[in-house]
Each structure stands twice: as structure tokens, then as C-alpha cells.
Write a protein that holds these residues in place. Structure first.
Motif, PDB file in Angstrom:
ATOM      1  N   CYS A  22       0.878  -1.257   0.079  1.00 56.04           N
ATOM      2  CA  CYS A  22       0.148   0.031  -0.066  1.00 56.04           C
ATOM      3  C   CYS A  22       0.930   1.180  -0.047  1.00 56.04           C
ATOM      4  O   CYS A  22       0.615   2.065  -0.863  1.00 56.04           O
TER       5      CYS A  22
ATOM      6  N   GLN B 205       2.999   1.420  -3.283  1.00 54.28           N
ATOM      7  CA  GLN B 205       1.924   1.797  -4.699  1.00 54.28           C
ATOM      8  C   GLN B 205       1.864   3.227  -4.462  1.00 54.28           C
ATOM      9  O   GLN B 205       1.833   4.011  -5.528  1.00 54.28           O
TER      10      GLN B 205
ATOM     11  N   LYS C  84       2.647   5.900  -7.236  1.00 56.87           N
ATOM     12  CA  LYS C  84       1.635   6.628  -7.795  1.00 56.87           C
ATOM     13  C   LYS C  84       1.927   8.460  -7.580  1.00 56.87           C
ATOM     14  O   LYS C  84       1.581   8.935  -8.640  1.00 56.87           O
TER      15      LYS C  84
ATOM     16  N   ARG D 185       2.400  10.835 -10.850  1.00 57.81           N
ATOM     17  CA  ARG D 185       1.672  12.148 -10.982  1.00 57.81           C
ATOM     18  C   ARG D 185       2.706  13.501 -11.459  1.00 57.81           C
ATOM     19  O   ARG D 185       2.233  14.271 -11.937  1.00 57.81           O
TER      20      ARG D 185
ATOM     21  N   TRP E 210     -12.281  11.812   0.507  1.00 53.88           N
ATOM     22  CA  TRP E 210     -11.479  10.715  -0.486  1.00 53.88           C
ATOM     23  C   TRP E 210     -12.420   9.537  -0.636  1.00 53.88           C
ATOM     24  O   TRP E 210     -12.851   9.047   0.376  1.00 53.88           O
TER      25      TRP E 210
ATOM     26  N   PRO F 298     -11.538   3.551  -2.449  1.00 57.72           N
ATOM     27  CA  PRO F 298     -11.631   2.743  -3.806  1.00 57.72           C
ATOM     28  C   PRO F 298     -12.328   1.146  -3.743  1.00 57.72           C
ATOM     29  O   PRO F 298     -12.653   0.761  -4.701  1.00 57.72           O
TER      30      PRO F 298
ATOM     31  N   GLU G 136     -16.241   2.187  -1.685  1.00 61.47           N
ATOM     32  CA  GLU G 136     -16.577   3.333  -2.263  1.00 61.47           C
ATOM     33  C   GLU G 136     -17.267   4.240  -1.132  1.00 61.47           C
ATOM     34  O   GLU G 136     -18.197   5.000  -1.935  1.00 61.47           O
TER      35      GLU G 136
ATOM     36  N   GLN H 194      -5.954  -0.673   1.388  1.00 64.44           N
ATOM     37  CA  GLN H 194      -6.316  -0.792   0.102  1.00 64.44           C
ATOM     38  C   GLN H 194      -6.428   0.792  -0.631  1.00 64.44           C
ATOM     39  O   GLN H 194      -7.222   1.157  -1.606  1.00 64.44           O
TER      40      GLN H 194
ATOM     41  N   LEU I 197      -3.374   5.792  -3.917  1.00 60.39           N
ATOM     42  CA  LEU I 197      -3.564   7.153  -5.022  1.00 60.39           C
ATOM     43  C   LEU I 197      -3.881   6.433  -6.387  1.00 60.39           C
ATOM     44  O   LEU I 197      -3.361   5.435  -6.716  1.00 60.39           O
ATOM     45  N   ARG I 198      -4.672   7.296  -7.004  1.00 65.73           N
ATOM     46  CA  ARG I 198      -5.018   6.698  -8.458  1.00 65.73           C
ATOM     47  C   ARG I 198      -4.193   7.475  -9.428  1.00 65.73           C
ATOM     48  O   ARG I 198      -3.863   8.571  -9.023  1.00 65.73           O
TER      49      ARG I 198
END
Length: 298
Positions: free
Chosen positions: A70, A73, A77, A81, A259, A262, A265, A294, A297-298
Motif C-alpha cells: 500500500c 504503490q 503513484k 503524478r 476521499w 476505492p 466506495e 487498499q 492513490l490513483r
């Protein structure tokens, strides 16, 4: 309630906080987490289940893998960006992103927490080595970042990171006590300071979105005064009273943003997401696992 530096609180106020279930957290002038005063103990049955689960090496390794993936990643990410909108991306930034992807693939194969610490160290070295490439060109040289240093921080950027991490640790501690778990019993970090191991574990999930992103954005926007917001004491650099107030304001604003989780939801503020993450951790040993760590960042 957070007391910075040599702020004082009366015995009567402490009694009131204990009666109302209000945690009191102490942070040094330089942003080091010192400890907490909190009367919330939680359910003994809940803590017994925690002790049972986190006494199992396999469970600890399972949770630690999820945690390192986590954080790694999220860091990767964040670096990705930094490529957006740039006509030319620095080669070292591209290399770090690629190498982090390769290191992340190793984590499911790691068979001990001790080995996992080494993998996490590699990820951190790649991340902090590439972080300077996300700082805008016009930023003052005194706010540039070369490498991570702490205890004490020796430059302004590290002073900002350290102070932010102390604020985050306070929030994670508060969430653990609210849920009713034992902060002294973690699954990854070992007790080496005043900071509780479980709080150190859980704060890894939120370092990038709640501190790193806030610090970098404020630096790139020119929100820091290199003289008024900092104090230099020999080779040590700390935030001044003005700087601490400014950082707390930025941090609280970020903590109030929402936020969307993911997986669940749910759209929640970061403040609520920290507590949710503690509850999702507890589900890992309550036959409802799969949702912990989980938040990436996207």
C-alpha cells in the motif's frame, strides 16, 4: 488536544479530558511525537482477539505485506503524478518509477518481516531519491530536498515532513483508541521509541496523501517563508511558531477533505478514513478481511 513544545495543561483540564474521553497528545517543538494521555481502554475481549491475532507470525507477515504494498504503490503513484504536464521527464524519475514497480513485485514472495524491512528500505530509497524531481524549478534553494534526514531534521523540507508525520501519528493514535485496540501491539514496527508500534504501522497508509502531498504542494506554491517560518539551531532546522501554525492550518484543511475509498466506495474525510482503516484492520482477524490497506492513490 495537541500540546506543542512547552505548552502547559492543568491537572483540572486533564481530569476533564479523561472524563470526556478526549486524548491529549504531546509533540516537541521540532515535531517529534512524545506521547499521549488517554483514559480510553476499549473492550478487554476486543484486545484479547488482537493479542491472539498479532501473536501469530503468519498473520503479522500477511498484514505487513499488505501495508508495504500500500505505501509503496502510493509513493510510486505520487511520483507518476509528477510526470503530468511536463515536456521532459527527468531520467532519474522515470528510472525510480520503473524500479519501484519491480521491487513491489517481490513483496508477495518475501517470507519474513525482517526481509520485508529490507524491501521497504529499497522502496523508500528510490522514492526519496526521486522526490527532488517533483519540486518546481523556481523554489528557493533553502527549500530544496536532497535526502531524508531526521532526529533532528537538518533542512527545511525535512523539518516539514517530520512535523507533518508527528501530526499524523497523533491522529492515528486517536483513531486506535477510539476503536478500542491496543496501540502498543503492532504487526510490523518494533517498539523503539515513545511512538506505539500499531500507530507506526497504520500511519504508513496515510503518509503520502496527508503529509508528503501537502508539503510538496505548499513548497511548490511558495507558501513558506524561509526566514519567518523556520529556526536554525546549528545544523538543526525546526519550524518556528509561525511555521507550526501555518502547517497545522494546511494539515487540518487537508484532513477535512474527502476521499472515496476505492473498495468500500465510501466518500469520507481523511479524519474518518483513518478510523475506518483501524476498523478494517480489526476485520482481518474477524473473518471479514480483504479491505485493509487498499487506500492507494490513483
Amino acid at each position: 488536544m495537541v500540546l506543542h513544545s512547552y505548552s502547559q495543561i492543568s491537572t483540572q483540564a486533564l481530569h476533564f479530558c479523561a472524563d470526556q474521553g478526549i486524548g491529549v497528545h504531546f509533540i516537541s517543538g521540532g515535531g517529534r511525537y512524545l506521547g499521549s494521555f488517554d483514559g480510553r481502554q476499549g473492550s478487554i475481549q476486543r484486545r484479547i482477539r488482537q493479542y491472539d491475532a498479532l501473536s501469530n507470525p503468519e498473520m503479522c507477515l500477511h498484514l505487513a505485506r499488505k501495508l508495504v504494498i500500500c505505501r509503496g504503490q502510493g509513493q510510486r503513484k505520487f511520483l507518476m503524478r509528477g510526470q503530468r504536464g511536463r515536456a521532459e521527464v527527468p531520467v532519474l524519475l522515470k528510472q525510480a518509477i520503473s524500479q519501484m514497480k519491480a521491487v513491489l513485485k517481490q513483496i508477495p514472495l518475501v517470507m519474513s518481516v525482517e526481509s520485508l524491512l529490507g524491501v521497504e528500505g529499497n522502496l523508500a530509497a528510490l522514492y526519496f531519491g526521486a522526490l527532488p524531481h517533483l519540486i518546481a524549478e523556481g523554489v528557493s534553494p533553502q527549500l530544496k530536498f536532497e535526502h531524508r534526514n531526521r532526529r533532528p531534521p537538518r533542512d527545511r523540507f525535512n523539518a516539514l515532513l517530520s512535523f507533518g508525520y508527528a501530526l499524523l501519528l497523533k491522529d492515528v493514535m486517536n483513531a486506535i483508541l477510539t476503536v478500542g485496540l491496543e496501540p502498543a501491539l503492532g504487526f510490523y514496527h518494533q517498539p523503539r521509541s515513545q511512538a506505539a508500534p500499531l500507530a507506526l504501522d497504520l500511519m504508513e497508509i496515510f503518509r503520502v496523501p496527508l503529509v508528503d502531498m501537502v508539503v510538496l504542494a505548499a513548497v511548490n506554491r511558495g507558501q513558506w517563508d524561509v526566514q519567518a517560518d523556520f529556526e536554525e539551531r546549528g545544523q538543526q532546522v525546526w519550524l518556528s511558531d509561525t511555521g507550526r501554525r501555518k502547517f497545522v492550518s494546511l494539515y487540518e484543511r487537508r484532513r477535512s477533505e474527502t476521499w472515496k475509498h476505492p473498495v468500500t466506495e465510501y466518500s469520507l474525510t481523511y479524519r474518518r478514513l483513518i478510523e475506518l482503516e483501524v476498523r478494517l484492520l480489526e476485520k482481518e482477524w474477524s473473518d471479514e478481511g480483504g479491505l485493509f490497506a487498499q487506500l492507494i492513490l490513483r
